[in-house]
Design a protein around this motif. Structure first.
Motif, PDB file in Angstrom:
ATOM      1  N   HIS A   1       1.276  -9.347  -6.678  1.00 40.27           N
ATOM      2  CA  HIS A   1       2.419  -9.335  -5.753  1.00 40.27           C
ATOM      3  C   HIS A   1       3.735  -9.104  -6.509  1.00 40.27           C
ATOM      4  O   HIS A   1       4.540  -8.245  -6.137  1.00 40.27           O
ATOM      5  N   LYS A   2       3.936  -9.868  -7.559  1.00 43.72           N
ATOM      6  CA  LYS A   2       5.181  -9.743  -8.322  1.00 43.72           C
ATOM      7  C   LYS A   2       5.197  -8.472  -9.151  1.00 43.72           C
ATOM      8  O   LYS A   2       6.244  -7.836  -9.306  1.00 43.72           O
ATOM      9  N   PHE A   3       4.041  -8.097  -9.706  1.00 39.18           N
ATOM     10  CA  PHE A   3       3.966  -6.924 -10.559  1.00 39.18           C
ATOM     11  C   PHE A   3       4.406  -5.668  -9.812  1.00 39.18           C
ATOM     12  O   PHE A   3       5.151  -4.842 -10.348  1.00 39.18           O
ATOM     13  N   MET A   4       3.965  -5.537  -8.549  1.00 36.94           N
ATOM     14  CA  MET A   4       4.294  -4.316  -7.791  1.00 36.94           C
ATOM     15  C   MET A   4       5.386  -4.548  -6.748  1.00 36.94           C
ATOM     16  O   MET A   4       5.676  -3.664  -5.944  1.00 36.94           O
ATOM     17  N   ASN A   5       5.979  -5.743  -6.745  1.00 36.97           N
ATOM     18  CA  ASN A   5       7.066  -6.064  -5.819  1.00 36.97           C
ATOM     19  C   ASN A   5       6.625  -5.884  -4.365  1.00 36.97           C
ATOM     20  O   ASN A   5       7.247  -5.151  -3.586  1.00 36.97           O
ATOM     21  N   TRP A   6       5.559  -6.574  -4.012  1.00 33.45           N
ATOM     22  CA  TRP A   6       5.014  -6.541  -2.651  1.00 33.45           C
ATOM     23  C   TRP A   6       4.826  -7.986  -2.196  1.00 33.45           C
ATOM     24  O   TRP A   6       4.018  -8.718  -2.775  1.00 33.45           O
ATOM     25  N   ASP A   7       5.589  -8.406  -1.188  1.00 32.72           N
ATOM     26  CA  ASP A   7       5.563  -9.813  -0.797  1.00 32.72           C
ATOM     27  C   ASP A   7       4.730 -10.080   0.449  1.00 32.72           C
ATOM     28  O   ASP A   7       4.795 -11.163   1.032  1.00 32.72           O
ATOM     29  N   ARG A   8       3.931  -9.086   0.862  1.00 29.60           N
ATOM     30  CA  ARG A   8       3.028  -9.260   1.990  1.00 29.60           C
ATOM     31  C   ARG A   8       1.591  -9.431   1.485  1.00 29.60           C
ATOM     32  O   ARG A   8       1.338  -9.322   0.287  1.00 29.60           O
ATOM     33  N   PRO A   9       0.648  -9.704   2.372  1.00 24.35           N
ATOM     34  CA  PRO A   9      -0.729  -9.956   1.908  1.00 24.35           C
ATOM     35  C   PRO A   9      -1.352  -8.790   1.153  1.00 24.35           C
ATOM     36  O   PRO A   9      -1.035  -7.623   1.379  1.00 24.35           O
TER      37      PRO A   9
ATOM     38  N   GLN B   1       0.882  -4.230   7.043  1.00 21.45           N
ATOM     39  CA  GLN B   1       0.891  -5.690   7.007  1.00 21.45           C
ATOM     40  C   GLN B   1       0.107  -6.241   5.827  1.00 21.45           C
ATOM     41  O   GLN B   1       0.304  -7.381   5.417  1.00 21.45           O
ATOM     42  N   ILE B   2      -0.806  -5.429   5.283  1.00 27.19           N
ATOM     43  CA  ILE B   2      -1.633  -5.827   4.148  1.00 27.19           C
ATOM     44  C   ILE B   2      -2.082  -4.558   3.440  1.00 27.19           C
ATOM     45  O   ILE B   2      -2.301  -3.529   4.089  1.00 27.19           O
ATOM     46  N   ILE B   3      -2.188  -4.597   2.121  1.00 26.61           N
ATOM     47  CA  ILE B   3      -2.691  -3.464   1.356  1.00 26.61           C
ATOM     48  C   ILE B   3      -3.803  -3.939   0.428  1.00 26.61           C
ATOM     49  O   ILE B   3      -4.007  -5.146   0.243  1.00 26.61           O
ATOM     50  N   LEU B   4      -4.513  -2.979  -0.164  1.00 24.96           N
ATOM     51  CA  LEU B   4      -5.616  -3.289  -1.070  1.00 24.96           C
ATOM     52  C   LEU B   4      -5.232  -3.048  -2.526  1.00 24.96           C
ATOM     53  O   LEU B   4      -4.466  -2.144  -2.831  1.00 24.96           O
ATOM     54  N   GLY B   5      -5.828  -3.849  -3.403  1.00 21.88           N
ATOM     55  CA  GLY B   5      -5.794  -3.598  -4.838  1.00 21.88           C
ATOM     56  C   GLY B   5      -7.226  -3.482  -5.332  1.00 21.88           C
ATOM     57  O   GLY B   5      -8.141  -4.078  -4.756  1.00 21.88           O
ATOM     58  N   ASN B   6      -7.421  -2.738  -6.412  1.00 19.11           N
ATOM     59  CA  ASN B   6      -8.775  -2.469  -6.891  1.00 19.11           C
ATOM     60  C   ASN B   6      -9.054  -3.183  -8.208  1.00 19.11           C
ATOM     61  O   ASN B   6      -8.412  -2.910  -9.221  1.00 19.11           O
ATOM     62  N   THR B   7     -10.013  -4.090  -8.181  1.00 22.38           N
ATOM     63  CA  THR B   7     -10.314  -4.951  -9.330  1.00 22.38           C
ATOM     64  C   THR B   7     -10.722  -4.150 -10.554  1.00 22.38           C
ATOM     65  O   THR B   7     -10.224  -4.389 -11.666  1.00 22.38           O
ATOM     66  N   TYR B   8     -11.621  -3.194 -10.389  1.00 24.67           N
ATOM     67  CA  TYR B   8     -12.100  -2.396 -11.518  1.00 24.67           C
ATOM     68  C   TYR B   8     -10.943  -1.674 -12.200  1.00 24.67           C
ATOM     69  O   TYR B   8     -10.772  -1.747 -13.427  1.00 24.67           O
ATOM     70  N   HIS B   9     -10.128  -0.981 -11.429  1.00 28.53           N
ATOM     71  CA  HIS B   9      -9.048  -0.192 -12.011  1.00 28.53           C
ATOM     72  C   HIS B   9      -7.963  -1.073 -12.629  1.00 28.53           C
ATOM     73  O   HIS B   9      -7.455  -0.772 -13.713  1.00 28.53           O
ATOM     74  N   LEU B  10      -7.598  -2.159 -11.954  1.00 29.27           N
ATOM     75  CA  LEU B  10      -6.540  -3.022 -12.491  1.00 29.27           C
ATOM     76  C   LEU B  10      -7.010  -3.772 -13.735  1.00 29.27           C
ATOM     77  O   LEU B  10      -6.216  -4.051 -14.633  1.00 29.27           O
TER      78      LEU B  10
ATOM     79  N   LYS C   1       1.514 -13.182   8.100  1.00 27.80           N
ATOM     80  CA  LYS C   1       0.497 -13.012   9.138  1.00 27.80           C
ATOM     81  C   LYS C   1       0.074 -11.554   9.251  1.00 27.80           C
ATOM     82  O   LYS C   1       0.863 -10.640   8.982  1.00 27.80           O
ATOM     83  N   ILE C   2      -1.156 -11.351   9.671  1.00 21.57           N
ATOM     84  CA  ILE C   2      -1.718 -10.016   9.867  1.00 21.57           C
ATOM     85  C   ILE C   2      -2.259  -9.958  11.289  1.00 21.57           C
ATOM     86  O   ILE C   2      -3.125 -10.753  11.664  1.00 21.57           O
ATOM     87  N   GLU C   3      -1.722  -9.034  12.080  1.00 28.01           N
ATOM     88  CA  GLU C   3      -2.220  -8.860  13.444  1.00 28.01           C
ATOM     89  C   GLU C   3      -3.411  -7.915  13.423  1.00 28.01           C
ATOM     90  O   GLU C   3      -3.334  -6.798  12.918  1.00 28.01           O
ATOM     91  N   THR C   4      -4.526  -8.386  13.970  1.00 28.67           N
ATOM     92  CA  THR C   4      -5.744  -7.575  13.999  1.00 28.67           C
ATOM     93  C   THR C   4      -6.000  -7.055  15.407  1.00 28.67           C
ATOM     94  O   THR C   4      -5.571  -7.683  16.379  1.00 28.67           O
ATOM     95  N   PRO C   5      -6.661  -5.898  15.513  1.00 28.01           N
ATOM     96  CA  PRO C   5      -7.293  -5.121  14.443  1.00 28.01           C
ATOM     97  C   PRO C   5      -6.252  -4.471  13.541  1.00 28.01           C
ATOM     98  O   PRO C   5      -5.174  -4.108  13.991  1.00 28.01           O
ATOM     99  N   ILE C   6      -6.628  -4.326  12.255  1.00 26.74           N
ATOM    100  CA  ILE C   6      -5.676  -3.839  11.269  1.00 26.74           C
ATOM    101  C   ILE C   6      -6.325  -2.794  10.364  1.00 26.74           C
ATOM    102  O   ILE C   6      -7.517  -2.890  10.044  1.00 26.74           O
TER     103      ILE C   6
END
Length: 378
Positions: free
Chosen positions: A82-90, A57-66, A27-32
């Motif tokens: 999620h698995k690649f960077m070991n991050w189990d949140r959104p 609670q949530i982070i961004l990934g960048n499509t172009y760079h990845l 879950k993500i509590e907003t505003p976030i």
């Protein structure tokens, strides 16, 4: 019965509201505020610190760079970001559009998509709306963005209109591809379209109404915080949030300063992201509850008080201004790490505090009182 993707838990007399976004990764509590992890990493910050100290609670990934590195073959072998960077949140992924269109000297755009040259090795690549969706499926973010064109500021009216109309046509292609190609990992992905139209009220109205008609799980506002005056950003945001559905989360892309964030919350925005807290931290600019500090300034040389007397991060109590200044002057990498953790922890504390004031019922009074304090140079 499945939980609603977005639920408003507290409204105010104005537009500010507190809500909960529910994804398969939590879950993500907003505003976030969402820290930016461009290449599967929030710069200088360990994932453990993101969770335990910054409380992201949530982070961004960048499509172009990845897409360019590590490439989608590696991403899929790893089982997604999620698995690649070991991050189990959104995770939210952008579409790559902003990065592609910023390469104005090395890209060619047509109705089909965009051909561009890699900033890494000069190789040529092509991203269409469908390709952007495919890449974002392979990355596996919980929220992913439609492929759009982000216009610069200033932007001539006819160009802004033409760009907006193509963004709408591309959105239809994104949605068609998404319907025909289910998720490849075992979690739901939620597609957000993006309102465009530069600083023209009539175009923004057309775009917001078109995006609303698509009935997506959430909606984003793009093409702001690209050089226009703050007053223009607030004006357009206010006009667009009047139109976008109240029962869907609203994401203002690429914003911003602490006061931008609070003003945007007051205009009905639920989600924001920006590289500012980490980028500025690496250059010794620290945001605090008392104002802004440049830690390279001589005045902090013998100041052994905490980094931020009112801060919630461990770095605020563990390290003094004098010590962190010393690290910057000595060009120690630890300086950038401490400053980045502090700024991100401050940003997350800022939106948590805003949520508390929304719940309390005095958000606007608190906002108007705290913004002049946040803006002052110490």
């Amino acid at each position: 019965m499945a939980e609603k993707f977005f639920e408003i838990v507290k409204n105010t007399a104005g537009k500010a509201r507190a809500g909960i976004i529910t994804t398969d990764h939590g879950k993500i509590e907003t505003p976030i505020f969402m820290p930016v992890g461009t290449v599967a990493s929030v710069k200088t910050v360990h994932q453990r610190e993101l969770k335990d100290d910054i409380r992201a609670q949530i982070i961004l990934g960048n499509t172009y760079h990845l897409y360019l590195r590590p490439t989608m073959d590696i991403m899929q072998e790893a089982g997604g970001l999620h698995k690649f960077m070991n991050w189990d949140r959104p995770i939210l992924t952008d579409s790559g559009g902003y990065q592609v269109f910023s390469l104005s000297d090395t890209r060619k755009m047509t109705e089909e998509g965009v051909k561009f040259k890699s900033h890494i090795d000069g190789s040529y690549h092509f991203i269409s709306p469908e390709k952007s969706m495919e890449i974002q499926r392979q990355i596996g973010g919980d929220i992913f963005m439609a492929f759009d064109e982000c216009t610069p500021f200033p932007c001539e009216y006819n160009l802004a209109k033409k760009s907006m109309e193509m963004t709408h046509r591309w959105l239809k292609r994104c949605m068609d591809w998404t319907r025909e190609n289910p998720e490849i990992y075992h979690h739901r992905q939620h597609l957000f379209p993006i309102v465009q139209g530069s600083t023209y009220s009539d175009l923004r109205k057309i775009s917001a109404e078109f995006i609303t008609e698509q009935n997506a799980d959430g909606n984003a506002i793009g093409g702001l915080s690209v050089g226009e005056p703050e007053e223009e950003m607030y004006r357009i945001t206010n006009e667009v949030t009047d139109i976008l559905p109240k029962d869907k989360p609203r994401y203002l892309m690429g914003v911003g300063t602490p006061w931008n964030i609070l003003e945007s919350i007051g205009l009905g925005i639920d989600m924001m992201d920006c590289v500012m807290p980490t980028r500025n931290a690496r250059n010794a600019m620290i945001f605090t509850w008392n104002g802004i500090m440049n830690l390279k300034n001589e005045k902090w040389k013998r100041d052994f008080s905490p980094l931020d007397e009112n801060g919630t991060s461990f770095v605020d109590s563990d390290y003094s201004k004098a010590y962190v200044r010393h690290l910057f002057v000595a060009k120690e990498y630890l300086a950038k790490q401490i400053a980045s953790i502090h700024n991100l922890a401050f940003y997350l504390d800022l939106v948590r505090t805003a949520r508390k004031h929304i719940d309390k019922g005095d958000f606007y009074e608190w906002k108007d009182a705290i913004i002049p304090v946040l803006k002052q140079r110490l």
